[in-house]
Design a protein around this motif. Structure first.
Motif, short mmCIF file in Angstrom:
data_model
loop_
_atom_site.label_atom_id
_atom_site.label_comp_id
_atom_site.label_asym_id
_atom_site.label_seq_id
_atom_site.Cartn_x
_atom_site.Cartn_y
_atom_site.Cartn_z
N UNK A 121 0.82 -1.21 0.00
CA UNK A 121 0.00 0.00 0.00
C UNK A 121 0.86 1.26 0.00
N UNK A 122 1.84 1.32 0.89
CA UNK A 122 2.71 2.50 0.94
C UNK A 122 3.51 2.66 -0.35
N UNK A 123 4.01 1.55 -0.87
CA UNK A 123 4.76 1.61 -2.12
C UNK A 123 3.92 2.11 -3.27
N UNK A 124 2.66 1.69 -3.30
CA UNK A 124 1.75 2.14 -4.36
C UNK A 124 1.50 3.64 -4.26
N UNK A 125 1.29 4.12 -3.05
CA UNK A 125 1.03 5.55 -2.85
C UNK A 125 2.27 6.38 -3.23
N UNK A 126 3.43 5.96 -2.76
CA UNK A 126 4.66 6.70 -3.06
C UNK A 126 4.95 6.66 -4.57
N UNK A 127 4.81 5.49 -5.17
CA UNK A 127 5.07 5.36 -6.62
C UNK A 127 4.08 6.19 -7.42
N UNK A 128 2.82 6.23 -6.99
CA UNK A 128 1.83 7.06 -7.71
C UNK A 128 2.20 8.53 -7.64
N UNK A 129 2.67 8.97 -6.46
CA UNK A 129 3.10 10.37 -6.32
C UNK A 129 4.27 10.71 -7.22
N UNK A 130 5.22 9.80 -7.31
CA UNK A 130 6.39 10.01 -8.16
C UNK A 130 5.97 9.96 -9.64
N UNK A 131 5.06 9.07 -9.97
CA UNK A 131 4.57 8.96 -11.35
C UNK A 131 3.88 10.24 -11.79
N UNK A 132 3.07 10.82 -10.90
CA UNK A 132 2.36 12.05 -11.25
C UNK A 132 3.31 13.24 -11.39
N UNK A 133 4.49 13.14 -10.83
CA UNK A 133 5.48 14.20 -10.97
C UNK A 133 6.28 14.04 -12.26
N UNK A 134 5.98 12.99 -13.01
CA UNK A 134 6.61 12.81 -14.31
C UNK A 134 7.86 11.96 -14.33
N UNK A 135 8.01 11.05 -13.38
CA UNK A 135 9.19 10.18 -13.35
C UNK A 135 8.75 8.71 -13.31
N UNK A 136 8.31 8.18 -14.45
CA UNK A 136 7.80 6.80 -14.45
C UNK A 136 8.89 5.76 -14.12
N UNK A 137 10.13 6.02 -14.48
CA UNK A 137 11.21 5.09 -14.16
C UNK A 137 11.43 4.98 -12.66
N UNK A 138 11.48 6.13 -12.01
CA UNK A 138 11.66 6.15 -10.55
C UNK A 138 10.47 5.51 -9.85
N UNK A 139 9.27 5.74 -10.40
CA UNK A 139 8.07 5.13 -9.81
C UNK A 139 8.13 3.61 -9.91
N UNK A 140 8.59 3.10 -11.05
CA UNK A 140 8.70 1.65 -11.23
C UNK A 140 9.74 1.06 -10.27
N UNK A 141 10.85 1.76 -10.10
CA UNK A 141 11.89 1.27 -9.18
C UNK A 141 11.36 1.25 -7.74
N UNK A 142 10.68 2.31 -7.35
CA UNK A 142 10.11 2.36 -6.00
C UNK A 142 9.08 1.25 -5.78
N UNK A 143 8.22 1.04 -6.77
CA UNK A 143 7.21 -0.01 -6.65
C UNK A 143 7.87 -1.39 -6.54
N UNK A 144 8.92 -1.60 -7.31
CA UNK A 144 9.66 -2.86 -7.24
C UNK A 144 10.32 -3.04 -5.87
N UNK A 145 10.92 -1.97 -5.36
CA UNK A 145 11.57 -2.01 -4.05
C UNK A 145 10.56 -2.35 -2.94
N UNK A 146 9.43 -1.68 -2.94
CA UNK A 146 8.42 -1.95 -1.93
C UNK A 146 7.83 -3.36 -2.11
N UNK A 147 7.73 -3.81 -3.34
CA UNK A 147 7.26 -5.18 -3.59
C UNK A 147 8.22 -6.21 -3.04
N UNK A 148 9.52 -5.96 -3.22
CA UNK A 148 10.53 -6.87 -2.65
C UNK A 148 10.49 -6.87 -1.13
#
Length: 145
Positions: free
Chosen positions: A13-40
């Motif tokens: 849940x936290x990873x999804x929220x943080x990744x969504x925030x980063x994605x909306x700021x225009x950094x899809x690569x960073x959002x994917x990395x964050x989502x992967x990190x939180x998933x791990x």
């Protein structure tokens, strides 16, 4: 059962929220990395990392037959994760009891630790060892096939 997965669900849940925030700021690569990190992190803290949990009664029965130690653990415990990872493949031979899933296991841990649910508690030949060094377990109890 939900309690065992609560920390993993919180990471997702936290990873999804943080990744969504980063994605909306225009950094899809960073959002994917964050989502992967939180998933791990969610995966490592989930019951999936550990061998199948059995009841304390079944673990005691099996240990009496084969002599392998019983490991009382719970998800989210960094010391349990360290023990599991350091034991590697041999961890599957030990008898793992999730104290959040088994009330008898939690009671056994409290009895061994003056009322505290301190994990990992490893029981060998009826003697509890609280948070033993994984090397010690390997040297003493992990037998080759």
């Amino acid at each position: 059962m939900t309690r065992a997965w609560s920390l993993s669900m919180l990471f997702v849940l936290c990873g999804s929220v943080v990744a969504a925030g980063v994605l909306f700021r225009g950094a899809p690569g960073a959002a994917a990395v964050l989502l992967l990190l939180f998933g791990l992190l969610a995966g490592v803290h989930s019951p999936l990392v550990f061998p199948k949990s059995i009841s304390a009664v079944e673990a005691q029965r099996r240990s009496a037959v084969d002599g392998w130690p019983i490991v009382f653990w719970r998800s989210g415990c960094k010391y349990c994760i360290r023990l599991r990872i350091r034991l590697g493949r041999e961890a599957g031979r030990l008898h793992w009891v999730d104290i959040w899933r088994d009330p008898d296991g939690a009671a056994a841990v409290r009895a061994a630790n003056d009322g505290n649910e301190t994990v990992p508690t490893v029981v060998v030949a009826g003697r509890p060892h609280v948070n033993p060094d994984p090397r010690w377990i390997r040297e003493q109890f992990v037998r080759s096939p």
